[in-house]
Design an enzyme around this catalytic site. Structure first.
Site, PDB file in Angstrom:
ATOM      1  N   ASN A 226      -0.402  10.500   5.756  1.00  0.00           N
ATOM      2  CA  ASN A 226      -1.904  10.077   6.274  1.00  0.00           C
ATOM      3  C   ASN A 226      -2.693  11.177   6.260  1.00  0.00           C
ATOM      4  OD1 ASN A 226      -1.692   7.229   7.612  1.00  0.00           O
ATOM      5  ND2 ASN A 226       0.480   8.277   7.959  1.00  0.00           N
TER       6      ASN A 226
ATOM      7  N   LYS B 249       4.116  -6.814   3.985  1.00  0.00           N
ATOM      8  CA  LYS B 249       3.859  -5.474   3.758  1.00  0.00           C
ATOM      9  C   LYS B 249       3.505  -4.689   4.937  1.00  0.00           C
ATOM     10  CE  LYS B 249       0.181  -3.470   3.431  1.00  0.00           C
ATOM     11  NZ  LYS B 249      -0.375  -2.712   4.444  1.00  0.00           N
TER      12      LYS B 249
ATOM     13  N   THR C 234       0.775  -1.140   0.052  1.00  0.00           N
ATOM     14  CA  THR C 234      -0.005  -0.158  -0.035  1.00  0.00           C
ATOM     15  C   THR C 234       0.853   1.352   0.066  1.00  0.00           C
ATOM     16  OG1 THR C 234      -0.284  -0.354   2.390  1.00  0.00           O
ATOM     17  CG2 THR C 234      -2.046  -1.190   0.989  1.00  0.00           C
TER      18      THR C 234
ATOM     19  N   THR D  10      -8.374  10.045   0.569  1.00  0.00           N
ATOM     20  CA  THR D  10      -8.774  10.730  -0.586  1.00  0.00           C
ATOM     21  C   THR D  10      -7.822  10.800  -1.693  1.00  0.00           C
ATOM     22  OG1 THR D  10      -8.213  12.898   0.537  1.00  0.00           O
ATOM     23  CG2 THR D  10     -10.578  11.932   0.551  1.00  0.00           C
TER      24      THR D  10
ATOM     25  N   GLU E 133       5.983   4.902   7.447  1.00  0.00           N
ATOM     26  CA  GLU E 133       5.503   5.838   6.757  1.00  0.00           C
ATOM     27  C   GLU E 133       6.419   7.114   7.064  1.00  0.00           C
ATOM     28  OE1 GLU E 133       1.030   4.642   5.581  1.00  0.00           O
ATOM     29  OE2 GLU E 133       1.559   5.725   7.421  1.00  0.00           O
TER      30      GLU E 133
ATOM     31  N   THR F 268       1.029  -9.738  12.401  1.00  0.00           N
ATOM     32  CA  THR F 268       1.554  -8.327  11.525  1.00  0.00           C
ATOM     33  C   THR F 268       0.561  -7.603  10.780  1.00  0.00           C
ATOM     34  OG1 THR F 268       3.523  -7.660  10.246  1.00  0.00           O
ATOM     35  CG2 THR F 268       2.673  -9.917   9.877  1.00  0.00           C
TER      36      THR F 268
END
Length: 405
Positions: free
Chosen positions: A400, A177, A151, A405, A274, A188
């Site tokens: 985030n 992932k 992702t 969107t 991230e 996980t």
């Protein structure tokens, strides 16, 4: 044969193939969004799942399918979590049926998983329409499948190791992932592991739980436990080793190999958090018990303030002591010492629960590396544990802020 890292992934063990395609769930046609892993023979299977009370429909279906400890395929989509949808169970079942028909197996022998946005209906037509192409592209390279489950990951995560069991060469391979919503509990984000070792479903489940507790349950990116977390292992027995049915040397040998694969994947997920710029590895030694060691290590890598300090390369050791101090476990903080280390060297910043003089310049150099070790000595026992996390950068909020969107 000693343990050896090998080129490969979930296709490294005998009898496994994998594939990944773009079916249309994700708008970006350059991103694969549907993955398949298939064994030529039936496998023993085991999974652990998220402890979140909100569970994605795929987890509920997979739990039913694995009640007999058997499976032959794993189907996973990205771009949509199929969670909190009124028709989620129906969609997950239909996905299993579509894969089973194309593969010529029972739909109950398909493990199903999804990852992506929560609360958005998952369209079935693109998945069923792509199934023939997905199955026909099955091959010995698991990279397309590793890409298809991503992702916000910046890179695919895949490893494999080889060793021997009962004199027979065996392999364990895995893909995973995970970049955000990373704070596993019993599992996980998504990790699929294959092996050609022969092991009973009962012993495989025992091994999966044992390994998850030491690896995936010891990482954190942002403190959020997802709704779709799953670790699944398939073992098809094609290595032809004597079947592992009880604890002992052969079981321990298998667990060590599984631990190597899962630890490496866990570290790669933490490093790919991230917006992350640094991998943080916190090792606690001298703890009074294993549970305390685990709690202290994870408390440190979960600290938002500490993670921010590591992004700024600031040796703010007080934030480490603070995180240790609010850990829910019994210990004497006045015996705790802290050292920061990396490839650039190491520097002691705390001894016996108090700060010691150190060079800020040297500390800055140590913290300028991509991988930072936080070494905590408790001097209160013989237990130890390691947890992994990442720094907290400006980009985490950017990623985030508009994820849906």
């Amino acid at each position: 044969m000693p343990y050896q890292w090998m080129e490969g992934d979930v296709c490294a063990p005998k009898g496994f193939q994998a594939a990944g395609v773009h079916c249309g769930i994700r708008k970006n046609r350059s991103k694969k969004d549907l993955a398949l892993i298939f064994s030529s023979t039936m496998c023993t299977a085991a999974s652990v799942y998220t402890a979140n009370k909100v569970k994605g429909a795929p987890i509920l279906v997979t739990q039913q399918h694995l009640k007999d400890g058997k499976a032959q395929a794993i189907l996973c989509n990205s771009g949509n979590a199929n969670t909190c949808n009124a028709d989620g169970i129906d969609i997950a079942n239909a996905m299993c049926k579509s894969a089973a028909q194309a593969l010529g197996i029972r739909e109950e022998d398909v493990v199903i998983a999804s990852t992506g946005v929560i609360g958005q209906p998952l369209p079935l037509d693109p998945i069923t329409a792509a199934m023939p192409a997905l199955v026909s592209s099955l091959g010995s390279d698991g990279s397309p499948a590793a890409e298809a489950i991503m992702t916000t990951d910046t890179c695919p995560k895949q490893v494999a190791v080889q060793f021997s069991l009962g004199g027979k060469p065996c392999a364990i391979g895995g893909i995973s992932k995970g970049s955000g919503m990373i704070h596993p509990n019993m599992a996980t984000m998504l990790c699929f592991v294959t092996t050609d070792a022969a092991i009973s479903s009962e012993m495989l489940q025992k091994a999966v739980k044992q390994v998850a507790d030491e690896t995936f349950n010891m990482i954190s990116v942002d403190g959020d436990t997802s709704t779709n977390d799953m670790l699944t292992v398939l073992a098809n027995g094609l290595a032809d080793n004597p079947v592992i049915t009880q604890p002992g040397h052969e079981y321990d040998t298998f667990v060590k190999g599984l631990m190597m694969v899962c630890r490496q994947l866990a570290k790669r997920m933490a490093a790919d958090g991230e917006g992350a710029t640094k991998l943080l590895e916190c090792t606690v030694t001298g703890a009074p018990c294993k549970e305390t060691a685990r709690k202290v290590a994870k408390s440190v890598v979960c600290s938002t303030l500490f993670k921010a300090a590591m992004f700024g390369e600031d040796a703010n050791w007080g934030r480490i002591l603070c995180a240790i101090g609010y850990t829910d476990a019994p210990f004497d903080i006045d015996k705790v010492g802290v050292t920061l280390a990396s490839e650039a060297g190491q520097i002691e910043v705390c001894r016996d629960g108090a700060g010691v003089p150190f060079s800020e310049e040297i500390a800055k150099t140590v913290l300028s590396e991509k991988e930072i070790q936080i070494l905590i000595s408790m001097d209160q026992g013989d237990e130890k544990a390691t947890a992994w996390g990442c720094d907290l950068s400006y980009d985490y909020v950017k990623i985030n802020g508009d994820y849906r969107t």
